[in-house]
Write an enzyme that holds these catalytic residues in place. Structure first.
Site, short mmCIF file in Angstrom:
data_model
loop_
_atom_site.label_atom_id
_atom_site.label_comp_id
_atom_site.label_asym_id
_atom_site.label_seq_id
_atom_site.Cartn_x
_atom_site.Cartn_y
_atom_site.Cartn_z
N CYS A 147 4.70 -32.47 -46.72
CA CYS A 147 4.75 -33.88 -46.32
C CYS A 147 3.39 -34.45 -45.91
O CYS A 147 2.92 -35.44 -46.49
CB CYS A 147 5.74 -34.05 -45.17
N HIS B 20 3.04 -38.85 -41.93
CA HIS B 20 3.91 -37.74 -41.57
C HIS B 20 4.38 -37.80 -40.12
O HIS B 20 3.62 -38.14 -39.23
CB HIS B 20 3.19 -36.41 -41.80
#
Length: 483
Positions: free
Chosen positions: A80, A134
């Site tokens: 991510c 993120h």
């Protein structure tokens, strides 16, 4: 001699005529295109528009009919934070310095101008709903996480009942959710879930800002683990209809050990029944997420914004659901590196078609800047996809690059960077320098990546050519990583 009334009338007509172009130019100035930027979390190409016969994704499918569907789109890092830092700055992970989920990209490139920031500097209303940069799912839902304040004028951090229901979640490792295969067939309605809350907030922002140019980014959490969706979505996928991927018994001997470095012990202990339940839950949360995408697209149509809004949909990286015996992400196989990606420009001649060219998530920044006339930094690593939006089969000779690190912790202090290159026909992967640490697959004949051709003498020229291209792409990386 007095001037006649005719002369006065003629003078007035001339004066009016000279004024007309000025007024016309003011009213005919091109209207700036909006951007609706939709990102899903941990979404594989398990969608109807990508040929999955089981998955139900009617809203993403209809977006594909309005745009160009990229069949060979790839992330730059299958995790991510590195992926999001990469596509939102337009820089490869080697240049952002983000290779894990803890580092904020501005620690390495403090002066980077992000994609939404570039639009904000040009007077766009730039807003974020949900996860764009993120933060950990589910632990940081409802927080800013590793957000980037200069990117946005407005932020919304939705939080739904899925946070409160965590005690009900089944997990392969009890009490662990985000990095572990886990799921819940939830009570309640769509609107109570975090993604349902986010969709409603996105609609509200569209309604409030319909009369000004906007860059609205909406980050959906599903299908990231835990796979949570209302029960009705689970009912769409009876487990007796789910087919498990065929994994050869000797799979682990067919590629270097590092290719399987993302495997976790609990995944290997799953029963077939659990595997089917996990896939059921993943598809259920995908269809739930698709329904929330539909709400935002419906609002775009209702507000008559579709004809002046570029819509982008993609995932941050791909995902394994048992292929190669792996689950989740962090591999360099096709399942983990490939992402769904759709770009819908209302003016594009190629809309409604698919492109088989290899493209990268870092191409989205220069593409959107190009389409909307927004100045972009000169150091972006991607390239505008405008030619492929005009003609999805246009000439395009850029391979896609993905990388992932192995080691670097207490148990394996030396970090090895795995790098893979994808052309329209081949995938070539290198772990370290030794010949036995390479992988080569003919993706036309072997799309499941079962036959490693890297050691085949007949493919020596292909290996050498792709190896050279791969090393050129890593020219600016840490030399220690390339040994």
């Amino acid at each position: 001699m007095p001037r006649s009334p005719f002369w006065k009338l003629a003078s007035l007509l001339v004066l009016a005529a000279t004024c007309l172009p000025v007024r016309h130019a003011a009213t005919a100035a091109p209207e700036r295109l909006n951007v609706l930027y939709l990102v899903s979390d941990d979404l594989a190409n398990r969608l109807g528009c990508y040929g999955d016969s089981l998955a139900r994704s009617p809203n993403i499918d209809r977006l594909a009919r309005r745009g160009v569907r990229f069949d060979r789109a790839y992330c730059q890092y299958p995790l991510c934070n590195p992926s999001r830092a990469s596509f939102l700055t337009g820089l490869r992970p080697d240049h952002t310095g983000v290779l894990e989920n803890a580092t904020h990209f501005r620690q390495v490139v403090p002066n980077a101008v992000t994609l939404p920031q570039a639009f904000r500097r040009q007077g766009y209303f730039a807003a974020r709903v949900g996860k764009l940069y993120h933060y950990g799912v589910p632990n940081q839902i409802g927080t800013d996480g590793l957000d980037d304040p200069p990117s946005w004028e407005k932020v919304v951090n939705p939080r739904g009942r899925d946070k409160d229901d965590e005690g009900k979640i089944f997990s392969l490792v009890p009490g662990q959710f985000g990095g572990t295969v886990s799921w819940l067939s939830a009570d309640g309605t769509d609107e109570e879930q975090t993604d349902g809350v986010g969709a409603a907030e996105a609609v509200r922002l569209l309604e409030q800002n319909r009369d000004r140019p906007f860059f609205l980014a909406v980050g959906f959490y599903r299908p990231h683990t835990p796979y949570v969706a209302p029960k009705k979505y689970f009912d769409m996928y009876p487990t007796d209809r789910i087919t498990l991927p065929d994994v050869p018994a000797d799979e682990r001997t067919r590629a270097p050990a590092l290719a399987f470095g993302s495997a976790k012990p609990e995944q290997g202990r799953m029963t077939d029944a659990q595997r089917r339940e996990a896939i059921q839950a993943y598809l259920a949360s995908t269809t739930f997420m698709d329904a929330q995408v539909g709400k935002v697209l419906d609002a775009l149509d209702r507000l008559k914004l579709a004809d002046r809004t570029v819509v982008v949909f993609h995932s941050d990286h791909g995902y394994h659901l048992g292929e190669h015996g792996l689950w989740q992400k962090m591999s360099l196989w096709e399942n983990s590196a490939r992402v769904p990606m759709i770009v819908a420009d209302p003016r594009a001649k190629g809309k409604g078609r698919a492109s088989g060219r290899t493209v990268e998530l870092i191409d989205l920044y220069p593409t959107l800047a190009d389409l909307c006339g927004v100045p972009a930094p000169a150091n972006l690593d991607g390239k505008s996809l405008r030619p492929l939006l005009r003609d999805p089969r246009a000439k395009w000779d850029r391979p896609a690059h993905t990388q992932v690190a192995r080691g670097g912790g207490r148990n394996a202090p030396r970090r090895i960077m795995g790098r893979t290159l994808r052309t329209e026909r081949w995938r070539y992967t290198q772990w370290g320098d030794a010949p036995q640490d390479a992988q080569l697959y003919d993706m036309e004949k072997d799309p499941q990546e079962l036959q490693n051709l890297a050691g085949d003498p007949r493919r020596g020229e292909t290996v050498e050519q792709l190896r050279r291209l791969l090393r050129e792409s890593a020219a600016n990386a840490d030399p220690e990583e390339l040994r």
